[in-house]
Design an enzyme around this catalytic site. Structure first.
Site, PDB file in Angstrom:
ATOM      1  N   ASN A   8       0.972  -1.530  -0.189  1.00  0.00           N
ATOM      2  CA  ASN A   8      -0.289   0.200  -0.195  1.00  0.00           C
ATOM      3  C   ASN A   8       1.053   1.239  -0.322  1.00  0.00           C
ATOM      4  OD1 ASN A   8      -1.768   2.542   0.783  1.00  0.00           O
ATOM      5  ND2 ASN A   8      -1.973   1.497   2.565  1.00  0.00           N
ATOM      6  N   TRP A   9       1.035   1.961  -1.438  1.00  0.00           N
ATOM      7  CA  TRP A   9       2.036   2.894  -1.221  1.00  0.00           C
ATOM      8  C   TRP A   9       1.331   4.257  -1.004  1.00  0.00           C
ATOM      9  CZ3 TRP A   9       3.720   2.722  -6.901  1.00  0.00           C
ATOM     10  CH2 TRP A   9       4.678   1.663  -7.343  1.00  0.00           C
ATOM     11  N   LYS A  10       0.073   4.178   0.224  1.00  0.00           N
ATOM     12  CA  LYS A  10      -0.686   5.771   0.847  1.00  0.00           C
ATOM     13  C   LYS A  10      -0.216   6.459  -0.469  1.00  0.00           C
ATOM     14  CE  LYS A  10      -0.113   3.173   4.701  1.00  0.00           C
ATOM     15  NZ  LYS A  10       0.523   3.358   6.195  1.00  0.00           N
ATOM     16  N   HIS A  94      -9.497   1.455   5.417  1.00  0.00           N
ATOM     17  CA  HIS A  94      -8.193   1.365   5.275  1.00  0.00           C
ATOM     18  C   HIS A  94      -8.222   2.021   6.850  1.00  0.00           C
ATOM     19  CE1 HIS A  94      -3.689   2.422   6.657  1.00  0.00           C
ATOM     20  NE2 HIS A  94      -3.490   0.858   6.037  1.00  0.00           N
ATOM     21  N   GLU A  96      -6.178   4.752   8.025  1.00  0.00           N
ATOM     22  CA  GLU A  96      -6.137   6.656   7.652  1.00  0.00           C
ATOM     23  C   GLU A  96      -7.669   6.649   7.151  1.00  0.00           C
ATOM     24  OE1 GLU A  96      -2.447   6.122   5.206  1.00  0.00           O
ATOM     25  OE2 GLU A  96      -1.726   5.002   7.584  1.00  0.00           O
ATOM     26  N   GLU A 164      -4.918  -4.682  10.334  1.00  0.00           N
ATOM     27  CA  GLU A 164      -3.727  -4.000  10.757  1.00  0.00           C
ATOM     28  C   GLU A 164      -4.192  -2.947  12.239  1.00  0.00           C
ATOM     29  OE1 GLU A 164      -2.006  -2.697   7.552  1.00  0.00           O
ATOM     30  OE2 GLU A 164      -3.586  -1.502   7.564  1.00  0.00           O
ATOM     31  N   GLY A 170       2.787   2.180  10.643  1.00  0.00           N
ATOM     32  CA  GLY A 170       3.812   3.096  10.227  1.00  0.00           C
ATOM     33  C   GLY A 170       4.376   3.078  11.257  1.00  0.00           C
ATOM     34  N   SER A 207       3.775  -1.978  10.334  1.00  0.00           N
ATOM     35  CA  SER A 207       4.946  -2.323  10.364  1.00  0.00           C
ATOM     36  C   SER A 207       6.121  -3.618   9.901  1.00  0.00           C
ATOM     37  CB  SER A 207       5.586  -2.076  11.571  1.00  0.00           C
ATOM     38  OG  SER A 207       5.215  -0.522  12.443  1.00  0.00           O
ATOM     39  N   GLY A 228       2.868  -1.243   4.674  1.00  0.00           N
ATOM     40  CA  GLY A 228       2.797  -0.144   3.854  1.00  0.00           C
ATOM     41  C   GLY A 228       4.402   0.958   3.281  1.00  0.00           C
ATOM     42  N   GLY A 229       5.409   1.288   4.374  1.00  0.00           N
ATOM     43  CA  GLY A 229       6.609   2.312   3.929  1.00  0.00           C
ATOM     44  C   GLY A 229       7.685   0.915   3.933  1.00  0.00           C
TER      45      GLY A 229
HETATM   46  P1  PGA Z   1       2.940   0.358   7.313  1.00  0.00           P
HETATM   47  O1  PGA Z   1       1.314   0.597   7.078  1.00  0.00           O
HETATM   48  O2  PGA Z   1       3.571  -0.995   6.692  1.00  0.00           O
HETATM   49  O3  PGA Z   1       4.536   1.140   7.511  1.00  0.00           O
HETATM   50  O4  PGA Z   1       2.539   0.023   8.631  1.00  0.00           O
HETATM   51  C1  PGA Z   1       0.549  -0.801   6.815  1.00  0.00           C
HETATM   52  C2  PGA Z   1      -0.804   0.118   6.154  1.00  0.00           C
HETATM   53  O5  PGA Z   1      -0.971   1.067   5.981  1.00  0.00           O
HETATM   54  O6  PGA Z   1      -1.458  -0.464   5.878  1.00  0.00           O
END
Ligand code: PGA
Length: 243
Positions: A8-10, A94, A96, A164, A170, A207, A228-229
């Site tokens: 997930n690149w956000k 998600h 966010e 999650e 993050g 993470s 994500g990251g």
């Molecule tokens: P992260 O994000 O791996 O950077 O913690 C995960 C996500 O939001 O799907």
């Protein structure tokens, strides 16, 4: 069941960076038949993603979509257009989206239904906040998110669930192996009870990095990751894919 490694690149990368990423990835990857690699780039980069990945061995889709196919919904993303471009998957709910954009379970349920009706696979995200975990409400919260988020879904259509914990996204703070094991077993049993296939892939997210992917991946009922990251760099996503 194939293991799913989903990035997930956000809100990162532009179309040019997207092309560069996939060119490098396709050069370096050794595909494995027991793994599925999936990307969720920003919606503005879906066309460059489609062009880069037209060979079809990597799945992709959007990080969100509108609950309706078309109409007066300024600023929204049409799931039908994602499908038209060649996308196969849509991330829904998600954390966010839930916290920053105030998405409710009711809206999420409509998105799941629409995405399934177009034969795309919804990746429904669920997870508890730190406060909810510390007050012992984790399983109740997840139960509610599953019941409400899937209340309009079709159990005969494909579905992926991503657990999650909000406090692990993050933050560099990963849930413990015991916490992940407990929750994934709970979700597996609960989904079966509600008539969903026992083959529904359950992903862990929060993470995930090359350093912890192998041990998390060994937990029963963890069928892959939502990352994500660590999905933004070719080297790190490849390490997780190969782990
Ligand atoms: P992260 O994000 O791996 O950077 O913690 C995960 C996500 O939001 O799907």
């Amino acid at each position: 069941m194939k293991r799913i490694i989903a990035g997930n690149w956000k809100l990162h990368k532009n179309p040019e960076e997207t092309r560069g990423f996939f060119t490098e990835l396709l050069k370096k990857i050794e595909f494995r038949s027991d793994r599925e690699l999936v990307f969720f780039p920003p919606a503005t980069n879906l066309e460059s993603t489609a062009q880069s990945l037209k060979a079809g061995s990597i799945l992709w889709g959007s990080q969100n979509c509108c609950h309706e196919v078309k109409g007066a919904f300024t600023g929204e993303i049409s799931a039908q257009t994602i499908s038209f471009l060649g996308g196969r998957v849509v991330l829904i709910g998600h954390s966010e989206r839930r916290t920053l954009f105030h998405e409710t379970d009711e809206l999420i349920a409509k998105k799941v239904r629409l995405v399934q009706s177009l034969d795309l696979t919804p990746y429904l995200c669920i997870g508890e906040t730190l406060e909810e975990r510390e007050s012992g409400k984790t399983l109740d919260i997840l139960k509610k998110q599953i019941i409400e988020g899937l209340k309009e879904s079709d159990s005969s259509k494909s579905l992926v669930l991503a657990y999650e914990p909000v406090w692990a996204i993050g933050t560099g703070r990963v849930a413990s192996l015991e916490q992940i094991q407990e929750v994934h077993l709970f979700i597996r049993d609960f989904l079966i009870q509600r008539g969903f296939s026992k083959e529904t892939p359950l992903l862990y997210g929060g993470s995930v990095k090359p350093e912890n992917a192998s041990e998390i991946g060994l937990i029963p009922n963890v069928n892959g990751f939502l990352i994500g990251g660590a999905s933004l760099e070719v080297e790190s996503i490849l390490k997780i894919y190969q782990a």
